[in-house]
Design a protein around this motif. Sequence first.
Motif, PDB file in Angstrom:
ATOM      1  N   VAL A  71      -2.862 -41.365 -55.539  1.00 33.25           N
ATOM      2  CA  VAL A  71      -2.381 -40.407 -54.538  1.00 33.25           C
ATOM      3  C   VAL A  71      -1.791 -39.181 -55.229  1.00 33.25           C
ATOM      4  O   VAL A  71      -1.997 -38.051 -54.795  1.00 33.25           O
ATOM      5  N   HIS A  76      -3.336 -37.985 -46.241  1.00 29.22           N
ATOM      6  CA  HIS A  76      -2.175 -37.147 -46.544  1.00 29.22           C
ATOM      7  C   HIS A  76      -2.064 -35.976 -45.565  1.00 29.22           C
ATOM      8  O   HIS A  76      -0.975 -35.684 -45.061  1.00 29.22           O
ATOM      9  N   TYR A 117       3.287 -43.218 -50.353  1.00 25.64           N
ATOM     10  CA  TYR A 117       3.605 -42.078 -51.220  1.00 25.64           C
ATOM     11  C   TYR A 117       4.521 -41.082 -50.510  1.00 25.64           C
ATOM     12  O   TYR A 117       5.531 -40.636 -51.067  1.00 25.64           O
ATOM     13  N   THR A 165      -1.198 -44.070 -49.398  1.00 25.95           N
ATOM     14  CA  THR A 165      -0.936 -42.646 -49.178  1.00 25.95           C
ATOM     15  C   THR A 165       0.297 -42.455 -48.297  1.00 25.95           C
ATOM     16  O   THR A 165       1.130 -41.580 -48.557  1.00 25.95           O
ATOM     17  N   THR A 196      -5.953 -48.062 -48.965  1.00 22.33           N
ATOM     18  CA  THR A 196      -5.931 -46.694 -49.475  1.00 22.33           C
ATOM     19  C   THR A 196      -5.059 -45.807 -48.596  1.00 22.33           C
ATOM     20  O   THR A 196      -4.245 -45.017 -49.100  1.00 22.33           O
ATOM     21  N   THR A 226      -7.745 -40.637 -49.284  1.00 17.52           N
ATOM     22  CA  THR A 226      -6.379 -40.223 -49.622  1.00 17.52           C
ATOM     23  C   THR A 226      -6.117 -38.797 -49.159  1.00 17.52           C
ATOM     24  O   THR A 226      -5.060 -38.499 -48.576  1.00 17.52           O
TER      25      THR A 226
END
Length: 307
Positions: A189, A95, A266, A263, A259, A91
Amino acid sequence: MELPQLHTFNFTGVLSESKRIILSRYTHFLTFSLLFLPLSFSLIITPTLNHHLCDQPFTIHHSDHQKHLTSYILYTLIIHILTLCAICTITYTTHHAFFNHPVNFLDTLKSLTFSFLPLAFTAIIAYVIIFLISITFFMLIATVLTLLHNVGFVIDYNSVHFMWFSAIMGAVLIAIVTYFHVEWSLAFVVVVVESKWGFVALMRSSYLVKGMRSVSLLVMLYFGVFGAFIVGMCSVNMRFVGFTMLGSFILMMFLLRITAANTVLYNYCKALHGELAIEVAEGFDYEYLSLNSDDEKVPHVVSVVAA
């Protein structure tokens, strides 16, 4: 002025963007996704082992049973720890890669020092809530059946009608659990990126996912269905060691993809709520406006800012 939107806030957009990010740092992601391998291997061998143990006569002594139980608890704990480490590191990397920030191996490992415990506490709280909801649901059904029995209704637990009732109630419970999984799909996240944890992270996820619940559900179903298919195929053919290892690797990659996809989702949700636009306007994450694709020097913009 309206910025060009190169990526659409939908299921295919999440998949394509997460795939692009993974390929851009493939060795880095592959290294940390190996932390998923024990979980992948366990998911494949557990159904077959449970079936094998059920077929065996129960001749284990009490002391041996305690040793096996202790070993199983320790094994499960190690798997959960490694899985949380994988979620945290992947994560964190995804990001930063989303904004084209440089991320090295050491920085990713350092993220565990401030994210692992909050991630573990958040996971425990979420599991406890789901467990309490499930127990409450079963108790409610048991109470209703007891009341019907007390008022004179004869319930045949072997009848087709009761089987249909059980199937419907099972589907309702699955729907309820799925709803909470969708609502909290971004919680991990949030823990890693925003340093929020526990109920705050769960509520934050529920807020962010508004307007994108269908995308979150599709991401979960897409990887869940194919992952379950891999587990089923490998469990049936567990006598072939190579097949089991291949299935574990494929399942590991599925866990990596979901995963990374969560992210990306998000950040899409933040853009949809206008939060990334606010960050850019305030001078934060300026690179967001000048991200480059793999080979082309073109803006990589994922939000729409209306003026």
